[in-house]
Design a protein around this motif. Structure first.
Motif, mmCIF file in Angstrom:
data_model
loop_
_atom_site.group_PDB
_atom_site.id
_atom_site.type_symbol
_atom_site.label_atom_id
_atom_site.label_comp_id
_atom_site.label_asym_id
_atom_site.label_seq_id
_atom_site.Cartn_x
_atom_site.Cartn_y
_atom_site.Cartn_z
ATOM 1 N N THR A 293 0.843 -1.189 0.000
ATOM 2 C CA THR A 293 0.000 0.000 0.000
ATOM 3 C C THR A 293 0.880 1.241 0.000
ATOM 4 O O THR A 293 1.791 1.365 0.826
ATOM 5 C CB THR A 293 -0.930 0.009 1.216
ATOM 6 O OG1 THR A 293 -1.733 -1.166 1.189
ATOM 7 C CG2 THR A 293 -1.839 1.224 1.184
ATOM 8 N N SER B 118 1.457 5.546 -0.204
ATOM 9 C CA SER B 118 0.883 6.842 0.168
ATOM 10 C C SER B 118 1.934 7.930 -0.007
ATOM 11 O O SER B 118 3.132 7.650 -0.074
ATOM 12 C CB SER B 118 0.384 6.823 1.613
ATOM 13 O OG SER B 118 1.450 6.582 2.505
ATOM 14 N N THR C 173 1.744 10.815 -6.112
ATOM 15 C CA THR C 173 0.775 10.527 -7.162
ATOM 16 C C THR C 173 1.059 9.151 -7.717
ATOM 17 O O THR C 173 1.925 8.958 -8.556
ATOM 18 C CB THR C 173 0.853 11.569 -8.294
ATOM 19 O OG1 THR C 173 0.710 12.861 -7.724
ATOM 20 C CG2 THR C 173 -0.230 11.324 -9.320
ATOM 21 N N TYR C 174 0.370 8.182 -7.236
ATOM 22 C CA TYR C 174 0.641 6.771 -7.491
ATOM 23 C C TYR C 174 0.706 6.453 -8.975
ATOM 24 O O TYR C 174 1.497 5.646 -9.435
ATOM 25 C CB TYR C 174 -0.460 5.968 -6.803
ATOM 26 C CG TYR C 174 -0.369 4.486 -6.919
ATOM 27 C CD1 TYR C 174 -1.284 3.786 -7.684
ATOM 28 C CD2 TYR C 174 0.614 3.773 -6.249
ATOM 29 C CE1 TYR C 174 -1.233 2.425 -7.778
ATOM 30 C CE2 TYR C 174 0.681 2.406 -6.349
ATOM 31 C CZ TYR C 174 -0.247 1.741 -7.096
ATOM 32 O OH TYR C 174 -0.193 0.383 -7.186
ATOM 33 N N ARG C 175 -0.140 7.092 -9.742
ATOM 34 C CA ARG C 175 -0.261 6.710 -11.138
ATOM 35 C C ARG C 175 0.961 7.048 -11.976
ATOM 36 O O ARG C 175 1.128 6.504 -13.045
ATOM 37 C CB ARG C 175 -1.490 7.391 -11.754
ATOM 38 C CG ARG C 175 -2.805 6.858 -11.237
ATOM 39 C CD ARG C 175 -3.972 7.565 -11.914
ATOM 40 N NE ARG C 175 -5.258 7.073 -11.471
ATOM 41 C CZ ARG C 175 -5.853 7.476 -10.369
ATOM 42 N NH1 ARG C 175 -5.268 8.363 -9.610
ATOM 43 N NH2 ARG C 175 -7.035 6.992 -10.031
ATOM 44 N N ASN D 49 -5.285 1.161 -8.776
ATOM 45 C CA ASN D 49 -5.033 2.587 -8.604
ATOM 46 C C ASN D 49 -5.981 3.229 -7.602
ATOM 47 O O ASN D 49 -5.599 4.143 -6.866
ATOM 48 C CB ASN D 49 -5.145 3.293 -9.951
ATOM 49 C CG ASN D 49 -3.996 2.974 -10.875
ATOM 50 O OD1 ASN D 49 -2.899 2.630 -10.425
ATOM 51 N ND2 ASN D 49 -4.232 3.051 -12.174
ATOM 52 N N ASN E 46 -4.516 2.509 -4.343
ATOM 53 C CA ASN E 46 -3.080 2.779 -4.221
ATOM 54 C C ASN E 46 -2.327 1.546 -3.723
ATOM 55 O O ASN E 46 -1.449 1.637 -2.852
ATOM 56 C CB ASN E 46 -2.817 3.958 -3.285
ATOM 57 C CG ASN E 46 -2.931 5.283 -4.001
ATOM 58 O OD1 ASN E 46 -3.261 5.335 -5.193
ATOM 59 N ND2 ASN E 46 -2.688 6.370 -3.294
#
Length: 124
Positions: free
Chosen positions: A23, A25, A28-30, A73, A76
């Motif tokens: 996971t 955090s 911007t994961y994408r 997504n 996340n």
């Protein structure tokens, strides 16, 4: 601050399956490459599978056809589905992230962000 937290490791008999989760955090994961690495006792840490921001994946020969990397997504979360596990898959598994420049070259990057690792033990 980028944070990665793995879970899902454990002990399993040869031929069994496990699913690891990571996971993420703090970013911007994408727009990031994500990867799974592993380190067995006495060996160097090495990358085994990667996924780019556009979903392009790559696998080391040692896990190709047995392991599948994926990501959600919306959550996340990065996953590693491990099937047909072998004793030689025993290792500490880490997820990692690095800013992606596209093109599916995640396997060539030096990774900046790392999780704490989760142990996978496969018995014969």
């Amino acid at each position: 601050q980028v944070q990665l937290v793995e879970s899902g490791g454990g002990s399993v008999q040869a031929g069994g399956s496990l699913r690891l989760s990571c996971t993420a955090s703090g970013y911007t994961y994408r727009t990031y490459c994500m990867g799974w690495f592993r380190q067995a006792p006495g060996k160097e840490r090495g990358g085994i599978t990667f996924i780019d921001s556009d979903g392009t994946t790559s696998y080391a020969d040692s896990v190709k056809g047995r392991f599948t990397i994926s990501k959600d997504n919306a959550k996340n979360t990065l996953y590693l589905q491990m099937n047909s596990l072998k004793p030689e898959d025993t290792a500490m598994y880490y997820c990692a992230a690095e800013l992606s420049f596209g093109g599916g070259y995640c396997y060539t990057y030096e990774y900046t962000y790392w999780g704490q690792g989760t142990q996978v033990t496969v018995s014969s």
